[in-house]
Design an enzyme around this catalytic site. Structure first.
Site, PDB file in Angstrom:
ATOM      1  N   MET A  78       0.818  -1.208   0.000  1.00  0.00           N
ATOM      2  CA  MET A  78       0.000   0.000   0.000  1.00  0.00           C
ATOM      3  C   MET A  78       0.859   1.268   0.000  1.00  0.00           C
ATOM      4  O   MET A  78       2.062   1.213   0.221  1.00  0.00           O
ATOM      5  CB  MET A  78      -0.923  -0.003   1.220  1.00  0.00           C
ATOM      6  N   HIS A  79       0.207   2.388  -0.235  1.00  0.00           N
ATOM      7  CA  HIS A  79       0.734   3.743  -0.006  1.00  0.00           C
ATOM      8  C   HIS A  79       1.783   4.223  -1.006  1.00  0.00           C
ATOM      9  O   HIS A  79       2.093   5.407  -1.045  1.00  0.00           O
ATOM     10  CB  HIS A  79       1.342   3.886   1.402  1.00  0.00           C
ATOM     11  N   ASP A 237      -2.741  -4.873   0.392  1.00  0.00           N
ATOM     12  CA  ASP A 237      -2.279  -6.188   0.842  1.00  0.00           C
ATOM     13  C   ASP A 237      -2.969  -6.676   2.111  1.00  0.00           C
ATOM     14  O   ASP A 237      -3.316  -7.857   2.221  1.00  0.00           O
ATOM     15  CB  ASP A 237      -0.756  -6.224   1.002  1.00  0.00           C
TER      16      ASP A 237
END
Length: 489
Positions: A78-79, A237
Protein backbone atom coordinates in the site's frame (compact mmCIF):
# COMPACT_ATOMS: atom_id res chain seq x y z
CA UNK A 1 -12.62 -21.84 -14.32
CA UNK A 2 -9.22 -20.67 -13.03
CA UNK A 3 -8.29 -17.40 -11.31
CA UNK A 4 -4.96 -15.62 -10.90
CA UNK A 5 -4.05 -13.80 -7.70
CA UNK A 6 -1.13 -11.35 -7.85
CA UNK A 7 0.47 -10.30 -4.54
CA UNK A 8 2.79 -7.40 -5.36
CA UNK A 9 5.00 -7.34 -2.28
CA UNK A 10 7.97 -5.21 -1.27
CA UNK A 11 10.65 -7.76 -2.14
CA UNK A 12 8.85 -10.02 -4.61
CA UNK A 13 5.65 -10.66 -6.50
CA UNK A 14 3.83 -13.87 -5.64
CA UNK A 15 1.33 -15.28 -8.12
CA UNK A 16 -1.11 -18.11 -7.51
CA UNK A 17 -3.45 -19.98 -9.83
CA UNK A 18 -6.65 -21.05 -8.05
CA UNK A 19 -9.54 -23.14 -9.26
CA UNK A 20 -13.19 -22.46 -8.49
CA UNK A 21 -13.29 -24.34 -5.18
CA UNK A 22 -10.21 -22.55 -3.82
CA UNK A 23 -7.65 -25.27 -4.56
CA UNK A 24 -4.27 -23.74 -5.44
CA UNK A 25 -3.08 -25.21 -8.73
CA UNK A 26 0.29 -23.45 -8.99
CA UNK A 27 2.40 -20.74 -7.36
CA UNK A 28 5.29 -18.65 -8.68
CA UNK A 29 7.43 -16.03 -6.96
CA UNK A 30 9.68 -13.46 -8.65
CA UNK A 31 11.99 -11.04 -6.86
CA UNK A 32 12.91 -7.48 -7.83
CA UNK A 33 15.35 -4.99 -6.29
CA UNK A 34 14.80 -2.31 -3.69
CA UNK A 35 16.73 0.94 -3.96
CA UNK A 36 17.86 3.17 -1.10
CA UNK A 37 19.22 6.31 -2.84
CA UNK A 38 19.51 8.19 0.47
CA UNK A 39 19.32 7.17 4.15
CA UNK A 40 15.69 6.50 5.05
CA UNK A 41 14.53 6.46 1.42
CA UNK A 42 12.98 3.37 -0.18
CA UNK A 43 12.15 3.12 -3.88
CA UNK A 44 11.39 0.62 -6.63
CA UNK A 45 11.04 0.79 -10.40
CA UNK A 46 7.46 0.03 -11.52
CA UNK A 47 8.97 -1.33 -14.71
CA UNK A 48 10.68 -4.04 -12.62
CA UNK A 49 7.30 -5.02 -11.15
CA UNK A 50 5.76 -5.33 -14.59
CA UNK A 51 8.67 -7.34 -16.01
CA UNK A 52 8.52 -9.87 -13.18
CA UNK A 53 4.69 -10.09 -13.24
CA UNK A 54 4.84 -10.92 -16.95
CA UNK A 55 7.54 -13.57 -16.50
CA UNK A 56 5.82 -14.99 -13.43
CA UNK A 57 2.43 -15.15 -15.12
CA UNK A 58 3.84 -17.03 -18.10
CA UNK A 59 5.39 -19.59 -15.75
CA UNK A 60 2.24 -19.78 -13.64
CA UNK A 61 -0.06 -20.78 -16.48
CA UNK A 62 2.38 -22.76 -18.65
CA UNK A 63 0.87 -26.19 -17.89
CA UNK A 64 -2.79 -25.16 -17.81
CA UNK A 65 -5.59 -24.51 -20.28
CA UNK A 66 -5.26 -20.78 -20.89
CA UNK A 67 -8.90 -20.53 -21.99
CA UNK A 68 -9.97 -21.57 -18.48
CA UNK A 69 -8.41 -18.48 -16.89
CA UNK A 70 -11.35 -16.17 -16.29
CA UNK A 71 -9.99 -13.39 -14.10
CA UNK A 72 -6.93 -11.73 -12.58
CA UNK A 73 -6.90 -9.67 -9.40
CA UNK A 74 -4.40 -8.17 -7.02
CA UNK A 75 -3.21 -7.60 -3.51
CA UNK A 76 -0.37 -5.15 -3.16
CA UNK A 77 1.93 -3.10 -1.01
CA UNK A 78 0.00 0.00 0.00
CA UNK A 79 0.73 3.74 -0.01
CA UNK A 80 3.45 3.73 -2.70
CA UNK A 81 3.46 6.71 -5.06
CA UNK A 82 3.53 5.89 -8.78
CA UNK A 83 3.27 8.90 -11.09
CA UNK A 84 2.69 8.75 -14.85
CA UNK A 85 3.04 11.45 -17.51
CA UNK A 86 0.62 12.22 -20.35
CA UNK A 87 2.03 9.28 -22.33
CA UNK A 88 1.47 6.97 -19.33
CA UNK A 89 5.21 6.65 -18.84
CA UNK A 90 6.63 6.39 -15.31
CA UNK A 91 8.07 9.77 -14.31
CA UNK A 92 10.29 8.65 -11.43
CA UNK A 93 10.81 5.51 -9.31
CA UNK A 94 7.95 4.67 -6.95
CA UNK A 95 8.32 6.00 -3.39
CA UNK A 96 7.36 3.10 -1.13
CA UNK A 97 5.31 2.63 2.04
CA UNK A 98 8.42 2.33 4.22
CA UNK A 99 10.12 5.46 2.87
CA UNK A 100 10.86 7.97 5.62
CA UNK A 101 11.65 11.17 3.72
CA UNK A 102 8.33 12.94 4.34
CA UNK A 103 8.73 14.03 7.96
CA UNK A 104 8.38 17.73 7.09
CA UNK A 105 5.31 17.17 4.91
CA UNK A 106 3.68 14.86 7.46
CA UNK A 107 4.16 17.47 10.19
CA UNK A 108 2.70 20.15 7.90
CA UNK A 109 -0.42 18.09 7.34
CA UNK A 110 -0.89 17.14 10.99
CA UNK A 111 0.13 20.43 12.60
CA UNK A 112 -0.70 23.16 10.07
CA UNK A 113 -3.71 21.68 8.29
CA UNK A 114 -4.55 19.93 11.55
CA UNK A 115 -5.37 16.37 12.58
CA UNK A 116 -9.03 17.20 13.18
CA UNK A 117 -9.46 18.50 9.65
CA UNK A 118 -7.56 15.56 8.15
CA UNK A 119 -9.75 13.13 10.07
CA UNK A 120 -12.91 14.90 8.93
CA UNK A 121 -11.72 14.81 5.32
CA UNK A 122 -10.30 11.26 5.21
CA UNK A 123 -11.04 9.50 8.57
CA UNK A 124 -7.26 9.37 9.14
CA UNK A 125 -4.30 11.56 10.04
CA UNK A 126 -1.00 11.83 8.18
CA UNK A 127 1.65 9.15 8.55
CA UNK A 128 5.07 9.33 6.93
CA UNK A 129 4.32 6.33 4.72
CA UNK A 130 1.03 7.63 3.29
CA UNK A 131 0.76 8.83 -0.30
CA UNK A 132 -0.33 12.46 0.22
CA UNK A 133 2.87 13.49 2.06
CA UNK A 134 4.87 11.89 -0.76
CA UNK A 135 3.05 14.06 -3.30
CA UNK A 136 3.86 17.17 -1.27
CA UNK A 137 7.51 16.07 -1.12
CA UNK A 138 7.67 15.70 -4.91
CA UNK A 139 5.99 19.08 -5.36
CA UNK A 140 8.54 20.77 -3.07
CA UNK A 141 11.68 18.88 -4.09
CA UNK A 142 11.08 17.76 -7.69
CA UNK A 143 8.85 20.44 -9.22
CA UNK A 144 9.72 19.38 -12.78
CA UNK A 145 8.46 15.87 -12.04
CA UNK A 146 5.37 17.21 -10.27
CA UNK A 147 4.44 19.39 -13.26
CA UNK A 148 4.42 16.32 -15.54
CA UNK A 149 1.95 14.28 -13.48
CA UNK A 150 -1.02 13.10 -15.52
CA UNK A 151 -2.04 10.13 -13.35
CA UNK A 152 -1.36 9.19 -9.71
CA UNK A 153 -1.42 5.47 -8.98
CA UNK A 154 -0.70 2.87 -6.33
CA UNK A 155 1.70 -0.04 -6.97
CA UNK A 156 -0.75 -2.86 -7.76
CA UNK A 157 -2.87 -0.49 -9.84
CA UNK A 158 0.05 0.16 -12.17
CA UNK A 159 0.00 -3.57 -12.98
CA UNK A 160 -3.80 -3.48 -13.47
CA UNK A 161 -3.29 -0.54 -15.86
CA UNK A 162 -0.60 -2.37 -17.84
CA UNK A 163 -2.96 -5.34 -18.22
CA UNK A 164 -6.19 -3.47 -18.97
CA UNK A 165 -5.33 0.07 -20.05
CA UNK A 166 -7.62 1.39 -17.30
CA UNK A 167 -6.42 3.77 -14.57
CA UNK A 168 -8.15 2.24 -11.56
CA UNK A 169 -7.84 1.70 -7.85
CA UNK A 170 -10.03 0.16 -5.16
CA UNK A 171 -11.47 1.68 -2.02
CA UNK A 172 -9.34 -0.33 0.42
CA UNK A 173 -6.01 0.65 -1.14
CA UNK A 174 -7.11 4.22 -1.81
CA UNK A 175 -7.99 4.54 1.90
CA UNK A 176 -4.27 4.61 2.68
CA UNK A 177 -3.47 7.54 0.40
CA UNK A 178 -4.90 10.26 2.70
CA UNK A 179 -6.68 11.50 -0.41
CA UNK A 180 -10.00 9.66 -0.12
CA UNK A 181 -13.08 10.39 1.98
CA UNK A 182 -13.30 6.87 3.45
CA UNK A 183 -16.77 7.21 4.95
CA UNK A 184 -18.34 8.36 1.68
CA UNK A 185 -16.02 6.42 -0.65
CA UNK A 186 -15.00 9.28 -2.93
CA UNK A 187 -11.93 11.43 -3.50
CA UNK A 188 -11.65 14.24 -0.95
CA UNK A 189 -11.86 17.57 -2.77
CA UNK A 190 -10.20 19.26 0.21
CA UNK A 191 -7.21 16.90 0.22
CA UNK A 192 -6.76 17.12 -3.54
CA UNK A 193 -6.66 20.90 -3.20
CA UNK A 194 -4.14 20.74 -0.35
CA UNK A 195 -1.89 18.55 -2.52
CA UNK A 196 -2.41 20.77 -5.62
CA UNK A 197 -3.83 17.96 -7.74
CA UNK A 198 -7.08 17.47 -9.61
CA UNK A 199 -9.66 14.71 -9.71
CA UNK A 200 -8.69 14.05 -13.34
CA UNK A 201 -5.23 13.03 -12.13
CA UNK A 202 -6.71 10.36 -9.85
CA UNK A 203 -7.70 6.85 -10.96
CA UNK A 204 -11.32 5.69 -11.06
CA UNK A 205 -12.53 4.09 -7.81
CA UNK A 206 -13.93 0.54 -7.68
CA UNK A 207 -14.98 -2.01 -5.10
CA UNK A 208 -12.29 -4.67 -4.75
CA UNK A 209 -14.47 -7.34 -6.37
CA UNK A 210 -15.48 -5.23 -9.38
CA UNK A 211 -14.22 -5.70 -12.92
CA UNK A 212 -12.19 -2.73 -14.21
CA UNK A 213 -11.80 -4.08 -17.75
CA UNK A 214 -10.53 -6.94 -19.88
CA UNK A 215 -6.99 -7.77 -20.94
CA UNK A 216 -5.74 -5.55 -23.73
CA UNK A 217 -5.50 -7.65 -26.92
CA UNK A 218 -1.74 -7.17 -27.25
CA UNK A 219 -1.16 -8.13 -23.60
CA UNK A 220 -3.46 -11.14 -23.94
CA UNK A 221 -1.49 -12.29 -26.99
CA UNK A 222 1.84 -11.77 -25.18
CA UNK A 223 0.69 -13.80 -22.18
CA UNK A 224 -1.16 -16.40 -24.23
CA UNK A 225 -4.46 -15.62 -22.52
CA UNK A 226 -7.94 -14.99 -23.86
CA UNK A 227 -8.70 -11.28 -24.34
CA UNK A 228 -12.02 -11.86 -22.52
CA UNK A 229 -10.09 -12.51 -19.27
CA UNK A 230 -11.30 -10.00 -16.70
CA UNK A 231 -9.02 -7.63 -14.79
CA UNK A 232 -10.44 -7.10 -11.28
CA UNK A 233 -9.65 -4.12 -9.00
CA UNK A 234 -8.19 -6.10 -6.08
CA UNK A 235 -7.21 -4.69 -2.68
CA UNK A 236 -4.41 -3.37 -0.53
CA UNK A 237 -2.28 -6.19 0.84
CA UNK A 238 -3.83 -6.23 4.30
CA UNK A 239 -7.40 -6.20 3.02
CA UNK A 240 -6.53 -8.91 0.49
CA UNK A 241 -4.90 -10.98 3.25
CA UNK A 242 -8.03 -10.53 5.35
CA UNK A 243 -10.13 -11.94 2.50
CA UNK A 244 -7.68 -14.84 2.22
CA UNK A 245 -8.10 -15.62 5.92
CA UNK A 246 -11.90 -15.19 5.93
CA UNK A 247 -11.77 -11.95 7.93
CA UNK A 248 -14.85 -10.48 6.30
CA UNK A 249 -18.24 -9.44 7.59
CA UNK A 250 -18.68 -7.95 11.04
CA UNK A 251 -16.38 -8.28 14.06
CA UNK A 252 -13.76 -10.62 12.59
CA UNK A 253 -10.05 -10.26 13.30
CA UNK A 254 -6.82 -11.18 11.54
CA UNK A 255 -3.23 -10.71 12.69
CA UNK A 256 -0.51 -10.60 10.07
CA UNK A 257 3.10 -11.26 11.04
CA UNK A 258 4.87 -10.21 7.86
CA UNK A 259 7.63 -7.66 7.28
CA UNK A 260 5.22 -5.27 8.94
CA UNK A 261 2.58 -6.44 11.40
CA UNK A 262 -1.10 -5.68 11.49
CA UNK A 263 -4.20 -6.33 13.52
CA UNK A 264 -7.17 -6.08 11.19
CA UNK A 265 -10.76 -5.87 12.47
CA UNK A 266 -13.60 -6.03 9.96
CA UNK A 267 -16.82 -4.10 10.49
CA UNK A 268 -20.04 -3.53 8.58
CA UNK A 269 -20.20 -0.01 10.00
CA UNK A 270 -17.81 2.90 9.56
CA UNK A 271 -15.96 3.90 12.72
CA UNK A 272 -12.86 5.81 13.82
CA UNK A 273 -11.14 6.26 17.21
CA UNK A 274 -10.84 9.79 18.54
CA UNK A 275 -7.03 9.82 18.49
CA UNK A 276 -6.72 8.22 15.04
CA UNK A 277 -4.38 5.65 16.55
CA UNK A 278 -5.90 3.02 14.25
CA UNK A 279 -6.43 3.37 10.52
CA UNK A 280 -10.09 3.57 9.47
CA UNK A 281 -10.18 2.12 5.96
CA UNK A 282 -12.64 0.63 3.50
CA UNK A 283 -12.55 -3.17 3.28
CA UNK A 284 -12.41 -5.44 0.25
CA UNK A 285 -15.79 -6.98 1.16
CA UNK A 286 -17.57 -3.68 0.46
CA UNK A 287 -17.68 -2.57 4.12
CA UNK A 288 -15.02 -1.13 6.46
CA UNK A 289 -12.22 -2.11 8.81
CA UNK A 290 -10.00 -0.77 11.55
CA UNK A 291 -6.32 -1.60 11.39
CA UNK A 292 -3.34 -1.15 13.64
CA UNK A 293 -0.08 -1.32 11.69
CA UNK A 294 3.40 -1.74 13.14
CA UNK A 295 6.26 -1.17 10.72
CA UNK A 296 8.51 -4.01 11.94
CA UNK A 297 7.10 -7.41 12.95
CA UNK A 298 8.60 -10.61 11.52
CA UNK A 299 11.37 -8.35 10.22
CA UNK A 300 12.39 -7.80 13.87
CA UNK A 301 12.97 -11.52 14.26
CA UNK A 302 14.82 -11.68 10.94
CA UNK A 303 17.02 -8.76 11.99
CA UNK A 304 17.79 -10.43 15.31
CA UNK A 305 18.41 -13.91 13.89
CA UNK A 306 20.18 -13.13 10.62
CA UNK A 307 21.92 -9.88 11.40
CA UNK A 308 22.74 -9.97 15.11
CA UNK A 309 23.20 -13.57 16.26
CA UNK A 310 23.95 -14.86 12.78
CA UNK A 311 21.75 -17.90 12.26
CA UNK A 312 19.10 -19.09 9.83
CA UNK A 313 17.96 -21.89 12.15
CA UNK A 314 14.95 -20.13 13.66
CA UNK A 315 13.33 -23.30 15.11
CA UNK A 316 16.51 -24.23 17.00
CA UNK A 317 16.73 -20.78 18.60
CA UNK A 318 13.09 -20.91 19.63
CA UNK A 319 13.45 -24.43 21.01
CA UNK A 320 15.62 -23.01 23.81
CA UNK A 321 12.71 -20.85 25.03
CA UNK A 322 11.08 -22.86 27.80
CA UNK A 323 9.21 -20.52 30.16
CA UNK A 324 6.55 -18.18 28.79
CA UNK A 325 5.47 -15.25 30.89
CA UNK A 326 8.67 -15.31 32.96
CA UNK A 327 11.01 -13.17 30.86
CA UNK A 328 12.32 -9.97 32.43
CA UNK A 329 13.87 -8.67 29.21
CA UNK A 330 11.69 -6.35 27.10
CA UNK A 331 12.08 -5.26 23.48
CA UNK A 332 10.50 -2.26 21.76
CA UNK A 333 10.12 -3.42 18.13
CA UNK A 334 10.48 0.00 16.51
CA UNK A 335 13.35 -0.72 14.11
CA UNK A 336 11.71 1.35 11.33
CA UNK A 337 10.02 3.86 13.63
CA UNK A 338 6.41 3.09 14.50
CA UNK A 339 2.98 3.77 13.10
CA UNK A 340 0.13 2.42 15.26
CA UNK A 341 -0.57 3.63 17.83
CA UNK A 342 2.39 5.99 18.39
CA UNK A 343 2.85 7.54 14.92
CA UNK A 344 6.51 8.25 15.60
CA UNK A 345 9.03 7.74 12.78
CA UNK A 346 11.82 8.54 15.24
CA UNK A 347 11.03 5.66 17.63
CA UNK A 348 13.80 3.02 17.73
CA UNK A 349 14.27 -0.60 18.67
CA UNK A 350 15.23 -0.94 22.32
CA UNK A 351 16.18 -3.77 24.69
CA UNK A 352 15.74 -3.15 28.41
CA UNK A 353 15.96 -5.33 31.51
CA UNK A 354 19.12 -7.33 30.77
CA UNK A 355 21.27 -8.58 33.66
CA UNK A 356 24.41 -10.72 33.86
CA UNK A 357 22.30 -13.88 33.80
CA UNK A 358 20.33 -12.86 30.67
CA UNK A 359 20.64 -15.55 28.00
CA UNK A 360 20.52 -15.60 24.23
CA UNK A 361 17.13 -17.32 24.52
CA UNK A 362 15.85 -14.51 26.75
CA UNK A 363 16.76 -11.97 24.10
CA UNK A 364 15.12 -14.02 21.34
CA UNK A 365 12.00 -14.42 23.46
CA UNK A 366 11.93 -10.68 24.14
CA UNK A 367 11.84 -9.98 20.39
CA UNK A 368 8.86 -12.30 19.86
CA UNK A 369 7.06 -10.93 22.91
CA UNK A 370 7.82 -7.31 21.99
CA UNK A 371 6.01 -7.70 18.68
CA UNK A 372 3.04 -9.31 20.46
CA UNK A 373 2.90 -6.52 23.05
CA UNK A 374 3.00 -3.88 20.30
CA UNK A 375 0.08 -5.57 18.52
CA UNK A 376 -1.79 -5.53 21.81
CA UNK A 377 -1.27 -1.75 21.99
CA UNK A 378 -3.54 -1.49 18.94
CA UNK A 379 -5.98 -4.07 20.30
CA UNK A 380 -6.40 -1.91 23.41
CA UNK A 381 -7.44 1.03 21.21
CA UNK A 382 -10.06 -1.18 19.53
CA UNK A 383 -11.34 -2.24 22.96
CA UNK A 384 -11.76 1.43 23.89
CA UNK A 385 -14.27 1.69 21.01
CA UNK A 386 -16.34 -1.10 22.52
CA UNK A 387 -15.03 -3.80 20.17
CA UNK A 388 -14.85 -7.15 21.93
CA UNK A 389 -13.07 -10.03 20.27
CA UNK A 390 -12.75 -13.66 21.31
CA UNK A 391 -10.61 -15.01 18.49
CA UNK A 392 -8.40 -14.07 15.55
CA UNK A 393 -7.01 -15.62 12.40
CA UNK A 394 -3.27 -15.37 11.78
CA UNK A 395 -1.10 -15.25 8.65
CA UNK A 396 2.32 -14.14 7.44
CA UNK A 397 5.78 -15.65 7.67
CA UNK A 398 5.94 -15.26 11.45
CA UNK A 399 2.75 -17.33 11.80
CA UNK A 400 4.73 -20.46 10.86
CA UNK A 401 6.15 -20.43 14.39
CA UNK A 402 3.96 -22.33 16.89
CA UNK A 403 5.75 -20.61 19.76
CA UNK A 404 5.00 -17.16 18.39
CA UNK A 405 1.34 -18.08 17.92
CA UNK A 406 1.21 -19.26 21.55
CA UNK A 407 2.71 -15.96 22.69
CA UNK A 408 0.18 -14.00 20.60
CA UNK A 409 -2.74 -16.03 21.99
CA UNK A 410 -1.73 -15.39 25.59
CA UNK A 411 -0.57 -11.78 25.32
CA UNK A 412 -3.82 -10.80 23.54
CA UNK A 413 -6.02 -13.35 25.38
CA UNK A 414 -7.54 -14.46 22.07
CA UNK A 415 -8.09 -17.84 20.50
CA UNK A 416 -5.80 -18.00 17.45
CA UNK A 417 -7.26 -19.85 14.47
CA UNK A 418 -4.78 -21.31 12.01
CA UNK A 419 -6.05 -21.69 8.46
CA UNK A 420 -5.22 -24.32 5.88
CA UNK A 421 -3.68 -21.99 3.31
CA UNK A 422 -0.92 -19.51 4.13
CA UNK A 423 -1.08 -17.68 0.82
CA UNK A 424 -2.52 -14.49 2.37
CA UNK A 425 -2.94 -11.61 -0.11
CA UNK A 426 -2.38 -13.84 -3.16
CA UNK A 427 -5.25 -16.14 -2.18
CA UNK A 428 -7.47 -13.20 -1.21
CA UNK A 429 -6.91 -11.54 -4.56
CA UNK A 430 -7.69 -14.76 -6.45
CA UNK A 431 -10.91 -15.02 -4.41
CA UNK A 432 -11.81 -11.45 -5.41
CA UNK A 433 -11.33 -12.43 -9.05
CA UNK A 434 -13.67 -15.40 -8.54
CA UNK A 435 -16.34 -13.14 -7.00
CA UNK A 436 -16.01 -10.66 -9.87
CA UNK A 437 -16.50 -13.50 -12.36
CA UNK A 438 -19.73 -14.57 -10.54
CA UNK A 439 -18.23 -17.81 -9.21
CA UNK A 440 -19.51 -16.64 -5.80
CA UNK A 441 -22.29 -14.21 -4.97
CA UNK A 442 -20.21 -12.21 -2.47
CA UNK A 443 -16.82 -12.02 -0.80
CA UNK A 444 -18.35 -13.46 2.38
CA UNK A 445 -19.74 -16.44 0.47
CA UNK A 446 -16.33 -17.09 -1.10
CA UNK A 447 -14.64 -16.92 2.31
CA UNK A 448 -17.10 -19.36 3.88
CA UNK A 449 -16.55 -21.81 1.06
CA UNK A 450 -12.78 -21.57 0.64
CA UNK A 451 -11.19 -20.66 3.99
CA UNK A 452 -10.76 -23.62 6.35
CA UNK A 453 -9.56 -23.50 9.97
CA UNK A 454 -7.30 -26.48 10.73
CA UNK A 455 -6.09 -25.67 14.25
CA UNK A 456 -6.78 -23.31 17.15
CA UNK A 457 -4.29 -22.18 19.80
CA UNK A 458 -6.15 -21.53 23.05
CA UNK A 459 -4.86 -19.03 25.60
CA UNK A 460 -3.96 -20.44 29.02
CA UNK A 461 -5.55 -18.59 31.99
CA UNK A 462 -2.27 -18.89 33.92
CA UNK A 463 -0.19 -17.46 31.06
CA UNK A 464 -2.76 -14.76 30.32
CA UNK A 465 -2.42 -13.56 33.90
CA UNK A 466 1.38 -13.57 33.70
CA UNK A 467 1.40 -11.69 30.44
CA UNK A 468 -1.08 -9.17 31.79
CA UNK A 469 1.53 -8.20 34.36
CA UNK A 470 4.30 -8.14 31.73
CA UNK A 471 2.23 -5.99 29.38
CA UNK A 472 1.49 -3.49 32.16
CA UNK A 473 5.27 -2.96 32.39
CA UNK A 474 5.88 -2.97 28.63
CA UNK A 475 3.38 -0.17 27.96
CA UNK A 476 5.27 2.13 30.34
CA UNK A 477 8.57 1.84 28.47
CA UNK A 478 7.79 3.85 25.32
CA UNK A 479 6.43 6.94 27.16
CA UNK A 480 9.52 6.84 29.38
CA UNK A 481 12.03 6.85 26.51
CA UNK A 482 10.12 8.86 23.88
CA UNK A 483 12.07 12.07 24.59
CA UNK A 484 15.32 10.14 24.26
CA UNK A 485 14.27 8.98 20.78
CA UNK A 486 13.64 12.60 19.84
CA UNK A 487 17.18 13.54 20.95
CA UNK A 488 18.80 10.70 18.97
CA UNK A 489 17.65 12.05 15.58
Amino acid sequence: MLYIGVDLGTSAVKLILMNADGTIVNTVSKEYPLYFPNPGWSEQRPEDWWEQVVQGMKELISNNDHNQIAGISFGGQMHGLVILDSEDQVIRPAILWNDGRTGKQTNFLNEVIGKDKLSSYTANIAFAGFTAPKLLWVMENEPDHFSKISKIMLPKDYIAYKLSGVHSTDYSDASGMLLMDVKNKCWSKEMLAICSITQEQMPKLFESYEVVGNLKPDVAAMLGLNASCKVVAGAGDNAAAAVGTGTVGDGRCNISLGTSGTIFISSKEFGVDENNALHAFAHADGHYHLMGCMLSAASCNKWWMDGIIGTKDYPKEQADIQELGENNVYFLPYLMGERSPHNNPDARGTFIGMTMDTTRADMTQAVLEGVAFAIRDSLEVAKSLGIQLQRTKICGGGAKSLLWKQIIANVLNLKVDVIESEEGPALGSAMLAAVACKEYASVEEAAKSIVKVIDTIEPSPELVEKYEEKYSKFKKIYPSVKELFDSLK
